[in-house]
Scaffold this active site. Structure first.
Site, PDB file in Angstrom:
ATOM      1  N   TYR A 151       1.047  -1.029  -0.361  1.00 57.36           N
ATOM      2  CA  TYR A 151       0.016  -0.004  -0.180  1.00 57.36           C
ATOM      3  C   TYR A 151       0.994   1.287   0.634  1.00 57.36           C
ATOM      4  O   TYR A 151       0.600   2.410  -1.079  1.00 57.36           O
ATOM      5  CB  TYR A 151      -0.967  -0.012   1.095  1.00 57.36           C
ATOM      6  CG  TYR A 151      -2.050   1.103   1.435  1.00 57.36           C
ATOM      7  CD1 TYR A 151      -2.650   0.947   0.915  1.00 57.36           C
ATOM      8  CD2 TYR A 151      -1.878   2.328   2.133  1.00 57.36           C
ATOM      9  CE1 TYR A 151      -3.816   2.462   0.629  1.00 57.36           C
ATOM     10  CE2 TYR A 151      -2.856   3.261   2.450  1.00 57.36           C
ATOM     11  CZ  TYR A 151      -3.745   3.072   1.553  1.00 57.36           C
ATOM     12  OH  TYR A 151      -4.524   4.401   1.978  1.00 57.36           O
ATOM     13  N   LYS A 155       1.818   3.846  -3.219  1.00 60.01           N
ATOM     14  CA  LYS A 155       0.841   6.216  -2.104  1.00 60.01           C
ATOM     15  C   LYS A 155       2.395   6.072  -2.759  1.00 60.01           C
ATOM     16  O   LYS A 155       1.652   7.730  -3.302  1.00 60.01           O
ATOM     17  CB  LYS A 155       0.025   5.774  -1.131  1.00 60.01           C
ATOM     18  CG  LYS A 155      -1.602   4.794  -0.258  1.00 60.01           C
ATOM     19  CD  LYS A 155      -2.258   5.747  -1.871  1.00 60.01           C
ATOM     20  CE  LYS A 155      -3.077   5.204  -1.864  1.00 60.01           C
ATOM     21  NZ  LYS A 155      -4.660   5.542  -2.380  1.00 60.01           N
TER      22      LYS A 155
HETATM   23  P1  NAP Z   1     -13.393   2.984   0.626  1.00 64.07           P
HETATM   24  O1  NAP Z   1     -14.759   3.096   1.679  1.00 64.07           O
HETATM   25  O2  NAP Z   1     -13.044   0.796   1.158  1.00 64.07           O
HETATM   26  O3  NAP Z   1     -14.292   2.848  -0.521  1.00 64.07           O
HETATM   27  C1  NAP Z   1     -13.252   2.578  -2.082  1.00 64.07           C
HETATM   28  C2  NAP Z   1     -13.941   2.685  -3.003  1.00 64.07           C
HETATM   29  O4  NAP Z   1     -12.603   2.602  -3.613  1.00 64.07           O
HETATM   30  C3  NAP Z   1     -14.712   1.824  -3.041  1.00 64.07           C
HETATM   31  O5  NAP Z   1     -16.158   2.978  -3.351  1.00 64.07           O
HETATM   32  C4  NAP Z   1     -14.655   1.114  -3.711  1.00 64.07           C
HETATM   33  O6  NAP Z   1     -15.881   0.376  -4.390  1.00 64.07           O
HETATM   34  C5  NAP Z   1     -14.060   1.087  -4.995  1.00 64.07           C
HETATM   35  N1  NAP Z   1     -13.126   0.386  -5.295  1.00 64.07           N
HETATM   36  C6  NAP Z   1     -12.171  -0.603  -5.189  1.00 64.07           C
HETATM   37  N2  NAP Z   1     -11.820  -1.247  -5.598  1.00 64.07           N
HETATM   38  C7  NAP Z   1     -12.364  -1.098  -6.954  1.00 64.07           C
HETATM   39  C8  NAP Z   1     -11.895  -1.599  -8.039  1.00 64.07           C
HETATM   40  N3  NAP Z   1     -11.717  -2.080  -8.753  1.00 64.07           N
HETATM   41  N4  NAP Z   1     -13.062  -0.650  -9.397  1.00 64.07           N
HETATM   42  C9  NAP Z   1     -13.866   0.626  -9.226  1.00 64.07           C
HETATM   43  N5  NAP Z   1     -13.480   0.622  -7.729  1.00 64.07           N
HETATM   44  C10 NAP Z   1     -12.897   0.671  -6.476  1.00 64.07           C
HETATM   45  O7  NAP Z   1     -12.028   3.266   1.321  1.00 64.07           O
HETATM   46  P2  NAP Z   1     -12.118   4.666   2.019  1.00 64.07           P
HETATM   47  O8  NAP Z   1     -11.747   4.221   3.170  1.00 64.07           O
HETATM   48  O9  NAP Z   1     -12.933   5.756   1.651  1.00 64.07           O
HETATM   49  O10 NAP Z   1     -10.746   5.023   0.958  1.00 64.07           O
HETATM   50  C11 NAP Z   1     -10.590   6.196  -0.472  1.00 64.07           C
HETATM   51  C12 NAP Z   1      -9.481   6.705  -0.733  1.00 64.07           C
HETATM   52  O11 NAP Z   1      -9.066   7.512   0.547  1.00 64.07           O
HETATM   53  C13 NAP Z   1      -8.197   5.187  -1.095  1.00 64.07           C
HETATM   54  O12 NAP Z   1      -7.552   5.327  -1.794  1.00 64.07           O
HETATM   55  C14 NAP Z   1      -7.810   5.158   0.603  1.00 64.07           C
HETATM   56  O13 NAP Z   1      -6.118   4.324  -0.049  1.00 64.07           O
HETATM   57  C15 NAP Z   1      -7.618   6.514   1.194  1.00 64.07           C
HETATM   58  N6  NAP Z   1      -7.097   6.905   2.531  1.00 64.07           N
HETATM   59  C16 NAP Z   1      -8.084   6.539   3.011  1.00 64.07           C
HETATM   60  C17 NAP Z   1      -7.167   6.644   4.458  1.00 64.07           C
HETATM   61  C18 NAP Z   1      -8.781   6.743   5.500  1.00 64.07           C
HETATM   62  O14 NAP Z   1      -8.474   6.419   6.822  1.00 64.07           O
HETATM   63  N7  NAP Z   1     -10.136   5.664   4.686  1.00 64.07           N
HETATM   64  C19 NAP Z   1      -6.392   6.981   4.768  1.00 64.07           C
HETATM   65  C20 NAP Z   1      -5.274   7.474   3.702  1.00 64.07           C
HETATM   66  C21 NAP Z   1      -5.851   7.173   2.149  1.00 64.07           C
HETATM   67  P3  NAP Z   1     -16.430  -0.498  -4.273  1.00 64.07           P
HETATM   68  O15 NAP Z   1     -16.342  -1.517  -2.925  1.00 64.07           O
HETATM   69  O16 NAP Z   1     -18.189  -0.507  -4.736  1.00 64.07           O
HETATM   70  O17 NAP Z   1     -16.227  -1.570  -5.453  1.00 64.07           O
END
Ligand code: NAP
Length: 244
Positions: A151, A155
Site C-alpha cells: 500500500y 501511494k
Molecule cells: P472505502 O470506503 O473502502 O472506499 C474505496 C472505494 O474504492 C469504494 O467505493 C470501492 O468501491 C472502490 N474500489 C475498490 N476497488 C475498486 C475497483 N477495482 N474498481 C472500482 N472501484 C473500486 O475506502 P476509503 O477509506 O473511503 O478510501 C478512499 C481512498 O482514500 C483510498 O484511495 C484510500 O487508500 C485513501 N485513504 C483512506 C484513508 C482512511 O483512513 N480511510 C487514509 C488514507 C488514504 P466498491 O467497494 O463499491 O467496489
C-alpha cells in the site's frame, strides 16, 4: 467549480462518496464510478444537488471498463474537467508473509488503474486546455507503515506519478495534485480495537481522527479553477501527524 464535469472513482462509500456529495453541493455534474451496485445509492444522494449526474458500475482494473467510463462521460456531457482518482484498497501483511497476489492487487487498483484512467482523461482535457486531476494518496506513502509495504509503495508511486503528469501537462492549463489523508473516520477505522485506536490518537497532535469531509474539502480546493497555479503538490490532511 460550478458547471464543471467530474469523474470520481470509488464513490460508493467512505471518502469518495463524501467527495462526490461535496462537489454536487458546489453544482458540479458528477460521473460516479465504483465496482459495486451500491454506487446507485450514492447517485441518488448526489442528484439532490446535481440532478443530471450519472453513475456506472466499473472495475478500475479493467482496461475496457475505463475506456467506457471516459467514452460515456464525453457522450453524456461533452467534457471532462475534473478527475478524482479515489478508488483504493489495502491487503495488509508483513513483507515476509506477503503474497504476490496481495502485492499485485494493491498495485493494480491504487497505481496502474490511475495511470490508465489519467491517460484516457487527458485526451479531452488537452483538447479543452483545461483540467484538474486530484489523486488520493495516503500519509503512509510519505512515512511507510509496517504491514503495508504494498500500500505504501502504491501511494508513494502515486505521488511520483502525479508530479510527472503535472510537469507534462502544465502548459495546457491542467493541474495534477495529491491529497494525502492521515487516519480518517471510515468503516475501516471504526473497526479498530480501543488499544489500536489509542495508539493512533497518541501520534496525532490534533488528538482525533479526521473526517471524510476534511479530505473532501482539500479535494475541492485543488479541483477549483482558482487553484490553477498549484500543481505537482501533495496536500497532507492528517491533524499534524506528519508534516511534509
Ligand atoms: P472505502 O470506503 O473502502 O472506499 C474505496 C472505494 O474504492 C469504494 O467505493 C470501492 O468501491 C472502490 N474500489 C475498490 N476497488 C475498486 C475497483 N477495482 N474498481 C472500482 N472501484 C473500486 O475506502 P476509503 O477509506 O473511503 O478510501 C478512499 C481512498 O482514500 C483510498 O484511495 C484510500 O487508500 C485513501 N485513504 C483512506 C484513508 C482512511 O483512513 N480511510 C487514509 C488514507 C488514504 P466498491 O467497494 O463499491 O467496489
Amino acid at each position: 467549480m460550478e458547471g464543471r464535469v467530474a469523474v470520481v472513482t470509488g464513490a460508493s462509500s467512505g471518502i469518495g462518496r463524501v467527495i462526490a456529495n461535496e462537489m454536487a453541493s458546489r453544482k458540479v455534474t458528477l460521473f460516479l464510478v465504483s465496482n459495486e451496485p451500491a454506487i446507485m445509492d450514492a447517485l441518488t444522494e448526489v442528484r439532490v444537488h446535481s440532478p443530471q449526474s450519472l453513475a456506472v458500475v466499473a472495475d478500475v482494473t479493467r482496461v475496457d471498463d475505463l475506456t467506457k467510463v471516459v467514452d460515456q462521460v464525453m457522450e453524456a456531457f461533452g467534457r471532462l474537467d475534473i478527475l478524482v482518482n479515489n478508488a483504493g484498497i489495502t491487503r495488509d501483511n508483513l513483507l515476509m508473509r506477503m503474497k504476490d497476489e496481495e502485492w499485485d492487487a494493491v498495485l493494480a487498483v491504487n497505481l496502474t488503474s490511475i495511470f490508465r484512467l489519467t491517460r484516457l482523461a487527458l485526451k479531452p482535457m488537452m483538447k479543452a486546455r483545461y483540467g484538474r486531476i486530484v489523486n488520493i494518496a495516503s500519509v503512509v506513502g510519505a512515512t511507510g507503515n509496517p504491514g503495508q509495504a504494498n500500500y505504501a509503495a502504491s501511494k508513494a508511486g502515486l505521488m511520483g506519478f502525479t508530479k510527472s503528469v503535472a510537469a507534462e501537462v502544465a502548459s495546457r492549463n491542467i493541474t495534477a495534485n495529491c491529497v494525502a489523508p492521515g487516519f480518517i473516520r471510515t468503516a475501516m477505522t471504526d473497526k479498530l480495537n480501543p488499544k489500536a485506536r489509542e495508539a493512533i490518537l497518541s501520534r496525532i497532535p490534533m488528538g482525533e481522527m479526521g473526517t471524510p469531509a476534511d479530505v473532501a474539502n482539500a479535494v475541492c480546493f485543488l479541483a477549483a479553477q482558482s487553484s490553477g497555479y498549484i500543481t505537482g503538490e501533495t496536500l497532507h490532511v492528517n491533524g499534524g501527524m506528519y508534516m511534509g
